[in-house]
Scaffold this motif. Structure first.
Motif, PDB file in Angstrom:
ATOM      1  N   ALA A  55      -6.175  16.945 -16.320  1.00 20.67           N
ATOM      2  CA  ALA A  55      -5.995  18.198 -15.579  1.00 20.67           C
ATOM      3  C   ALA A  55      -7.116  19.136 -15.981  1.00 20.67           C
ATOM      4  N   VAL A  56      -7.595  19.891 -15.015  1.00 21.74           N
ATOM      5  CA  VAL A  56      -8.593  20.918 -15.315  1.00 21.74           C
ATOM      6  C   VAL A  56      -8.172  22.201 -14.623  1.00 21.74           C
ATOM      7  N   ALA A  57      -8.224  23.288 -15.375  1.00 18.03           N
ATOM      8  CA  ALA A  57      -7.904  24.612 -14.835  1.00 18.03           C
ATOM      9  C   ALA A  57      -9.161  25.464 -14.934  1.00 18.03           C
ATOM     10  N   ILE A  58      -9.459  26.149 -13.840  1.00 19.19           N
ATOM     11  CA  ILE A  58     -10.693  26.936 -13.730  1.00 19.19           C
ATOM     12  C   ILE A  58     -10.339  28.379 -13.411  1.00 19.19           C
ATOM     13  N   ALA A  59     -11.013  29.291 -14.096  1.00 17.89           N
ATOM     14  CA  ALA A  59     -10.923  30.711 -13.761  1.00 17.89           C
ATOM     15  C   ALA A  59     -12.327  31.194 -13.405  1.00 17.89           C
ATOM     16  N   VAL A  60     -12.436  31.897 -12.307  1.00 25.93           N
ATOM     17  CA  VAL A  60     -13.689  32.540 -11.933  1.00 25.93           C
ATOM     18  C   VAL A  60     -13.491  34.023 -12.201  1.00 25.93           C
ATOM     19  N   ILE A  61     -14.291  34.550 -13.132  1.00 26.83           N
ATOM     20  CA  ILE A  61     -14.085  35.927 -13.580  1.00 26.83           C
ATOM     21  C   ILE A  61     -15.341  36.772 -13.394  1.00 26.83           C
ATOM     22  N   GLU A  71     -15.670  16.492 -14.138  1.00 23.16           N
ATOM     23  CA  GLU A  71     -16.615  17.344 -13.425  1.00 23.16           C
ATOM     24  C   GLU A  71     -15.868  18.370 -12.580  1.00 23.16           C
ATOM     25  N   VAL A  72     -16.358  19.600 -12.598  1.00 22.27           N
ATOM     26  CA  VAL A  72     -15.812  20.640 -11.729  1.00 22.27           C
ATOM     27  C   VAL A  72     -16.927  21.237 -10.885  1.00 22.27           C
ATOM     28  N   VAL A  96     -11.062  24.700 -18.524  1.00 22.97           N
ATOM     29  CA  VAL A  96     -10.398  24.030 -19.639  1.00 22.97           C
ATOM     30  C   VAL A  96      -9.788  22.754 -19.076  1.00 22.97           C
ATOM     31  N   ALA A  97      -9.956  21.647 -19.795  1.00 21.91           N
ATOM     32  CA  ALA A  97      -9.385  20.371 -19.370  1.00 21.91           C
ATOM     33  C   ALA A  97      -8.464  19.836 -20.455  1.00 21.91           C
ATOM     34  N   VAL A  98      -7.384  19.183 -20.012  1.00 25.63           N
ATOM     35  CA  VAL A  98      -6.402  18.580 -20.911  1.00 25.63           C
ATOM     36  C   VAL A  98      -6.012  17.233 -20.305  1.00 25.63           C
TER      37      VAL A  98
END
Length: 193
Positions: A29-35, A150-151, A166-168
């Motif tokens: 799983a990968v979670a992405i935040a664009v800030i 890859e993201v 972040v990936a888990v």
């Protein structure tokens, strides 16, 4: 506090590799935040605002990964982190987010983690790829968990933004065969073995 424009969470499952069944499937799983980058366009010596944002995002993105995998936190096996800074920022902005404080809250969300969290930093723009390196959360010598995901987001990071990922995982690579320490041999005391 992070000024978040977008959150994206994805799960990759591998069920077959080279005609061989992978059971259970390996999952990342990968979670992405664009800030918003609070220091875009100007040099700032004190990066503490980005350091605090890193702590906030370590918890948020780690939790989102665990939830996406549908696992208890201590079932997580590997993790990683990466950031891409838009053209009006600098590489040190990514370092400020990733290094001083992101790791501790991420470890809380994945039920511990004695090993260093693998990381990558990059300058880039919208649509560019970012590889998030992965390693076993408790033992760096577990070769089956040396991996990456890859993201890429078509609209991020914009010039004044930072893309943080972040990936888990709940497993290592599919069908690992290169030897080394195995998951059942992990002691998880020194971060290496």
């Amino acid at each position: 506090m992070a000024e978040i424009r977008k959150l994206v969470v994805t799960v990759e499952e591998t069920h077959s590799e080279m005609g061989q069944s992978v059971h259970p499937p390996t999952r990342k799983a990968v979670a992405i935040a664009v800030i918003a980058n609070p220091f875009a366009g100007a040099f700032q010596s004190d990066l503490s605002e980005l350091i605090e944002i890193g702590a906030e995002l370590g918890a948020l993105l780690g939790r989102r990964c665990v939830e996406a995998l549908g696992i208890a936190p201590d079932v997580a096996e590997s993790y990683g982190k990466a950031a891409m800074v838009g053209e009006n920022g600098e590489l040190e902005h990514a370092a400020a987010i990733l290094h001083p404080k992101l790791g501790a809250p991420l470890r809380t969300e994945v039920g511990g983690g004695a090993a260093l969290v693998p990381s990558a930093k990059k300058m880039g723009g919208s649509g560019q790829t970012l590889d998030v390196p992965l390693g076993h959360k408790d033992a760096a010598y577990v070769r089956s968990h040396f991996d990456a995901i890859e993201v890429r987001l078509a609209d991020a990071p914009r010039a004044n933004e930072i893309l943080v990922a972040v990936a888990v995982t709940d497993s290592g690579r599919p069908l690992p065969r290169v030897g080394g320490l195995t998951v059942d041999q992990v002691e998880g005391k020194d971060g290496l073995r």
